[in-house]
Scaffold this motif. Structure first.
Motif, PDB file in Angstrom:
ATOM      1  N   LEU A 189     -11.282  10.058  -1.344  1.00 23.08           N
ATOM      2  CA  LEU A 189     -10.059   9.455  -1.867  1.00 23.08           C
ATOM      3  C   LEU A 189      -9.877   8.039  -1.333  1.00 23.08           C
ATOM      4  O   LEU A 189      -9.441   7.145  -2.058  1.00 23.08           O
ATOM      5  N   GLN A 242     -12.150   5.891  -3.304  1.00 13.57           N
ATOM      6  CA  GLN A 242     -11.677   5.769  -4.677  1.00 13.57           C
ATOM      7  C   GLN A 242     -10.480   4.834  -4.780  1.00 13.57           C
ATOM      8  O   GLN A 242     -10.360   4.066  -5.738  1.00 13.57           O
ATOM      9  N   LEU A 243      -9.599   4.870  -3.784  1.00 12.46           N
ATOM     10  CA  LEU A 243      -8.382   4.061  -3.812  1.00 12.46           C
ATOM     11  C   LEU A 243      -8.565   2.696  -3.150  1.00 12.46           C
ATOM     12  O   LEU A 243      -7.644   1.878  -3.169  1.00 12.46           O
ATOM     13  N   ALA A 246      -3.670  11.741  -2.296  1.00  9.40           N
ATOM     14  CA  ALA A 246      -3.858  10.494  -3.041  1.00  9.40           C
ATOM     15  C   ALA A 246      -2.607   9.630  -2.961  1.00  9.40           C
ATOM     16  O   ALA A 246      -2.689   8.401  -2.819  1.00  9.40           O
ATOM     17  N   ALA A 269      -2.549   6.123  -1.089  1.00  9.63           N
ATOM     18  CA  ALA A 269      -2.159   4.965  -1.904  1.00  9.63           C
ATOM     19  C   ALA A 269      -1.244   4.045  -1.115  1.00  9.63           C
ATOM     20  O   ALA A 269      -1.277   2.821  -1.295  1.00  9.63           O
ATOM     21  N   SER A 316      -3.580   2.000   0.835  1.00 11.00           N
ATOM     22  CA  SER A 316      -4.286   1.038  -0.006  1.00 11.00           C
ATOM     23  C   SER A 316      -3.390  -0.117  -0.435  1.00 11.00           C
ATOM     24  O   SER A 316      -3.794  -1.281  -0.413  1.00 11.00           O
ATOM     25  N   ALA A 339      -1.592   6.469  -7.161  1.00  9.48           N
ATOM     26  CA  ALA A 339      -2.177   7.808  -7.101  1.00  9.48           C
ATOM     27  C   ALA A 339      -2.370   8.398  -8.493  1.00  9.48           C
ATOM     28  O   ALA A 339      -3.364   9.092  -8.749  1.00  9.48           O
ATOM     29  N   ARG A 378      -3.129   6.860 -11.186  1.00  8.17           N
ATOM     30  CA  ARG A 378      -4.340   6.299 -11.795  1.00  8.17           C
ATOM     31  C   ARG A 378      -5.593   6.973 -11.261  1.00  8.17           C
ATOM     32  O   ARG A 378      -6.623   7.011 -11.930  1.00  8.17           O
ATOM     33  N   ALA A 379      -5.521   7.514 -10.047  1.00  5.84           N
ATOM     34  CA  ALA A 379      -6.690   8.152  -9.436  1.00  5.84           C
ATOM     35  C   ALA A 379      -6.823   9.617  -9.829  1.00  5.84           C
ATOM     36  O   ALA A 379      -7.935  10.096 -10.108  1.00  5.84           O
ATOM     37  N   VAL A 380      -5.718  10.360  -9.833  1.00  2.58           N
ATOM     38  CA  VAL A 380      -5.798  11.804 -10.083  1.00  2.58           C
ATOM     39  C   VAL A 380      -5.123  12.215 -11.381  1.00  2.58           C
ATOM     40  O   VAL A 380      -5.239  13.374 -11.782  1.00  2.58           O
TER      41      VAL A 380
END
Length: 384
Positions: free
Chosen positions: A100, A103-104, A158, A162, A165, A230, A232-234
């Motif tokens: 994660l 990814q973030l 996530a 986030a 991030s 988050a 947008r990721a999951v």
């Protein structure tokens, strides 16, 4: 970039500048008082000194003020109750968190700490408390892990990562550190009953009020921004489903599980209560989804208070473009995240938290529970 980002960036700058000025002013005044205290004693070393008492009184008063200012200034972050998890004991969770982060685009989490609270958070603090290189810690509550599946926990993680991030990397981490440091200083001044503190509080009152209002506004904007990143990721449905599931399980734990635990703790005829050991089974057996869904309408119509640092559940669902009463995500299936990630560690973790529970005494936990219940009577939402 979300629509809230520009306003959030402005608030971060304003609050960080005021915090830096306030902390710097305390440090400068403390040093100045210490130097003046030394200067007040200087005439005692000359052959023309007549009486030492006035110089000693002035030096003592200045030294006292300098120490008082240092006491206000030196407020390291509090250490919460928790257990640091070695990476080798939770490889699955470590891999999930690392994926994660990649990814973030967030920096790697330095350590994972399991807590006895119904929450999750990422904190970024200097290694030495107030100074030193930044270290990141993921705080994960064991009740939260019992309440979600592994997939739902990934959505919650996530959201937390986030924050790291979007707001807590590089300069943003130091900005957040200065803001929270200054707020802790103001709280310490507010709790001080000395004449110097009362005078300082009178001078700081307008700034402290503005800091509080803007800090609450910034915290709410940060939550919306983290939700957007988050999602947008999951995916929005996965995040919304985790939030709804967690809100229902949080309500069950507060209004049902802990009520029964405290009732048993009062009954001396029963064996010693072990709430954390029984929590997994309590959630699995005691949580009735049909009844929880019947009370979901109340959760989906609640509003956040003016000083709540987190948006209400309906506000977050609206921002994720998830309907309040129609098209809600279906609950996840499978074992809990606690069983998935901590199966071999659950007995040890539960024993440790049960000991904390009894050492803190049932009366203390009862008072904390009632305070939390009063605060969440109209709005049930864990801190994420």
């Amino acid at each position: 970039m979300s629509a809230t980002a520009p306003r959030a960036a402005q608030l971060r700058i304003r609050l960080a500048v005021r915090a830096a000025v306030g902390l710097g002013l305390l440090a400068v005044l403390s040093v100045a008082c210490a130097l003046l205290s030394g200067f007040a004693l200087a005439p005692l070393h000359t052959p023309f000194a007549r009486s030492a008492l006035p110089h000693l009184l002035v030096a003592g008063m200045l030294a006292s003020v300098a120490l008082r200012l240092l006491y206000w200034l030196w407020v390291p972050p509090p250490d919460g109750a928790g257990i640091v998890l070695p990476e080798s004991r939770v490889p699955g969770l470590r891999r999930r968190v690392d994926r994660l982060c990649a990814q973030l685009g967030a920096r790697r989490i330095d350590r994972i700490v399991i807590t006895p609270d119904m929450n999750a958070a990422v904190v970024c603090r200097p290694a030495l408390g107030l100074l030193g290189p930044m270290r990141t810690t993921l705080l994960l509550g064991i009740p939260l892990a019992h309440s979600l599946t592994a997939r739902q926990l990934s959505a919650v993680l996530a959201h937390e990562l986030a924050h790291l991030s979007a707001q807590l990397d590089g300069a943003g981490a130091w900005s957040a550190h200065l803001r929270t440091w200054w707020l802790r200083c103001v709280d310490r001044i507010d709790g001080d009953r000395s004449a110097v503190a009362r005078a300082a509080l009178w001078l700081l009152a307008p700034v402290a009020r503005l800091d509080l209002e803007q800090s609450v506004a910034l915290s709410r904007l940060d939550e919306f921004e983290a939700d957007a990143v988050a999602a947008r990721a999951v995916g929005s449905p996965a995040l919304a489903g985790a939030l709804i599931e967690l809100a229902m399980k949080d309500r069950f734990l507060h209004d049902d599980y802990w009520v029964r635990v405290l009732d048993q703790a009062d009954d001396r005829r029963r064996p010693r209560v072990r709430p954390f050991r029984e929590m997994g089974l309590g959630v699995q057996v005691g949580f009735v989804r049909r009844e929880a869904l019947a009370g979901l309408d109340h959760l989906l119509r609640s509003d956040a208070g003016s000083l709540d640092t987190h948006p209400s559940l309906p506000e977050r669902l609206d921002a994720l473009r998830i309907g309040r009463l129609g098209g809600l995500p279906v609950a996840g299936e499978g074992p809990s995240a606690a069983e998935h990630y901590f199966a071999g560690l659950l007995p040890t973790l539960s024993l440790a938290f049960d000991r904390m529970w009894w050492e803190a005494s049932a009366d203390d936990w009862r008072q904390r529970y009632r305070q939390a219940r009063g605060q969440h009577r109209t709005r049930r939402q864990p801190v994420l």
